[in-house]
Design an enzyme around this catalytic site. Sequence first.
Site, PDB file in Angstrom:
ATOM      1  N   HIS A  86       0.862  -1.178   0.000  1.00  0.00           N
ATOM      2  CA  HIS A  86       0.000   0.000   0.000  1.00  0.00           C
ATOM      3  C   HIS A  86       0.900   1.230   0.000  1.00  0.00           C
ATOM      4  O   HIS A  86       1.728   1.405   0.881  1.00  0.00           O
ATOM      5  CB  HIS A  86      -0.919   0.028   1.222  1.00  0.00           C
ATOM      6  CG  HIS A  86      -1.871   1.193   1.208  1.00  0.00           C
ATOM      7  ND1 HIS A  86      -3.128   1.116   0.641  1.00  0.00           N
ATOM      8  CD2 HIS A  86      -1.733   2.466   1.669  1.00  0.00           C
ATOM      9  CE1 HIS A  86      -3.734   2.291   0.761  1.00  0.00           C
ATOM     10  NE2 HIS A  86      -2.905   3.127   1.371  1.00  0.00           N
ATOM     11  N   CYS A  87       0.743   2.073  -1.022  1.00  0.00           N
ATOM     12  CA  CYS A  87       1.605   3.246  -1.186  1.00  0.00           C
ATOM     13  C   CYS A  87       0.868   4.497  -0.717  1.00  0.00           C
ATOM     14  O   CYS A  87      -0.161   4.866  -1.290  1.00  0.00           O
ATOM     15  CB  CYS A  87       2.027   3.384  -2.650  1.00  0.00           C
ATOM     16  SG  CYS A  87       3.105   4.796  -2.958  1.00  0.00           S
ATOM     17  N   ASP A  88       1.401   5.145   0.316  1.00  0.00           N
ATOM     18  CA  ASP A  88       0.777   6.364   0.817  1.00  0.00           C
ATOM     19  C   ASP A  88       0.941   7.516  -0.172  1.00  0.00           C
ATOM     20  O   ASP A  88       0.122   8.441  -0.193  1.00  0.00           O
ATOM     21  CB  ASP A  88       1.383   6.752   2.169  1.00  0.00           C
ATOM     22  CG  ASP A  88       1.014   5.776   3.269  1.00  0.00           C
ATOM     23  OD1 ASP A  88      -0.102   5.217   3.209  1.00  0.00           O
ATOM     24  OD2 ASP A  88       1.822   5.564   4.193  1.00  0.00           O
ATOM     25  N   ASN A  91      -1.756   7.060  -2.471  1.00  0.00           N
ATOM     26  CA  ASN A  91      -2.987   6.841  -1.699  1.00  0.00           C
ATOM     27  C   ASN A  91      -3.798   5.680  -2.265  1.00  0.00           C
ATOM     28  O   ASN A  91      -5.016   5.759  -2.416  1.00  0.00           O
ATOM     29  CB  ASN A  91      -3.840   8.109  -1.664  1.00  0.00           C
ATOM     30  CG  ASN A  91      -4.961   8.026  -0.636  1.00  0.00           C
ATOM     31  OD1 ASN A  91      -4.804   7.390   0.410  1.00  0.00           O
ATOM     32  ND2 ASN A  91      -6.090   8.652  -0.918  1.00  0.00           N
TER      33      ASN A  91
END
Length: 264
Positions: A86-88, A91
């Site tokens: 999951h890439c912040d 998003n």
Amino acid sequence: MVTISVLLCGATVVSKVICTLSDPADPRLSKDPRSTYGKEKPSFDRAKQGHVITVESYCQICCTTVDLSSRHCSQCNKCILRFDHHCDYINNCVGRRNYQFYISLLVSASTYSLIVVANIIYILHQFCFNETQFFKSLGQNNAKIFGYDVSNATIISLLVILLVLAVIAFVLVSNLCRLHLYLIWHGWTTWDYYCRPKAERAQHSYWKYEAEQEVRVEFSVTEVSSGINSTTDLELRSPMKLSTKLCSVLKPTNKTSPMPPHIV
């Protein structure tokens, strides 16, 4: 150089937008009528139910059987096909369905930041060692910012600060790009690399797994309320040509397929 910079900047922006807006969820979620995809998720008690995804690849939150490569993302609250991470920054989750755009983002951003570093170094060199010719090419007699005269020391300080920031950006993004190229070569995801035991990871390659899924996957869906059994066909397109090429180069053994059972 300006044209290349504009194209790379545009490719970076477009790739990021696509990564952010794309849905990397396992397509089984939308095919299975039992699925809670797009609906309110049921409560999950890890103490009572154990793991989110069982050894039979059934997600107890999405309420459907998912692909062996899928994992349930707690932030997106859905199962992601070939979950990577999951890439912040975007998003969103990175999975099989948007991974190519994520790689495009890393490559274009790395190349663009490198060009920015080269341009700043060139400007610094011209400003420090060929000042007269530099200002003549700009049609000015001295340094100005928004029409106000400034000292040469101010310009040099600003350029050095920009250079440091650009170098930091290049090092960070290029190292991330290098890591993912390494993972692609071995057929691993970021989750595999950091969470799977080394011995298990060595026997695992998603290139081999996807090559065996190139026609279609059929799975049965049982309607509990009506007691009717139905079969839903999920079309999985042939894997990328790169996967076939890597399979022929790496020659993975049967131990790599199916992927080792995972328990979340």
